[in-house]
Write a protein that holds these residues in place. Sequence first.
Motif, PDB file in Angstrom:
ATOM      1  N   LEU A 143      39.060  35.961  53.717  1.00  0.00           N
ATOM      2  CA  LEU A 143      40.481  35.381  53.581  1.00  0.00           C
ATOM      3  C   LEU A 143      40.545  34.078  54.061  1.00  0.00           C
ATOM      4  O   LEU A 143      41.412  33.470  53.116  1.00  0.00           O
ATOM      5  CB  LEU A 143      41.231  36.176  54.562  1.00  0.00           C
ATOM      6  N   HIS A 150      41.963  30.886  51.208  1.00  0.00           N
ATOM      7  CA  HIS A 150      42.997  30.098  51.769  1.00  0.00           C
ATOM      8  C   HIS A 150      42.518  28.601  51.439  1.00  0.00           C
ATOM      9  O   HIS A 150      43.239  28.084  50.917  1.00  0.00           O
ATOM     10  CB  HIS A 150      43.781  30.388  52.933  1.00  0.00           C
ATOM     11  N   ARG A 174      47.728  39.211  50.688  1.00  0.00           N
ATOM     12  CA  ARG A 174      46.364  39.343  51.617  1.00  0.00           C
ATOM     13  C   ARG A 174      45.884  40.719  51.686  1.00  0.00           C
ATOM     14  O   ARG A 174      44.629  41.029  51.664  1.00  0.00           O
ATOM     15  CB  ARG A 174      46.649  39.261  53.164  1.00  0.00           C
ATOM     16  N   SER A 178      42.361  41.663  50.189  1.00  0.00           N
ATOM     17  CA  SER A 178      41.674  42.618  50.940  1.00  0.00           C
ATOM     18  C   SER A 178      40.865  43.883  50.457  1.00  0.00           C
ATOM     19  O   SER A 178      39.675  44.145  50.362  1.00  0.00           O
ATOM     20  CB  SER A 178      42.230  43.048  52.333  1.00  0.00           C
TER      21      SER A 178
END
Length: 186
Positions: free
Chosen positions: A110, A114, A154, A158
């Motif tokens: 993650l 970003h 997110r 995921s």
Amino acid sequence: MNLQKGPPGGGGCPPAPPLDSGGLIPLEPGMPEEEMVKRLTVLSLVLPNNKMDENSYEAYYKLLGRVPAGLMEATLNALAVTVKFYPVPAEILHKAAKIKLAHPSENDTLAAAHIGIKRGDWSGLHPAVRRALKAVGGAQAAEGLGSSEMNTWRAQFSKAIEREFKDEIEQEVYRLAYGIGGDADA
């Protein structure tokens, strides 16, 4: 190129199915049978209620004999301290694939996603992270999102990265089981 790779001397491993060589490279030789039996015996001593016998060890070797020796050693050592019951060959192959692939954690993926989005450059990202980003709409999908929308993004990311890693692990289990290396260009 011979893709039917196994331990030295054959060791009773069944031949791999015929494959087109299409960029696949053979793995290093597997652990010798005596060494694997020794390692499996240690595992059986530390785990309760297993019923391993000579036939069991032979069957395990036939199914696992193509896994590279160093990877098998690391896998059996990891399993000895993490499992409660004696693992079946499929569990051993799955653990070996996870160790070999060494996927980054969910938090790391993650964070990398970003950073890649902010920089506008995905080239340094793990290939599975790039595929997961594409699956959730890429950088444009994450731009300008409020906090609740970002949480949804997110969660979608995921799930996408979990699918990507699961697919890679399944492919690696197959490669390890049949003694086949990965793509030569990878």
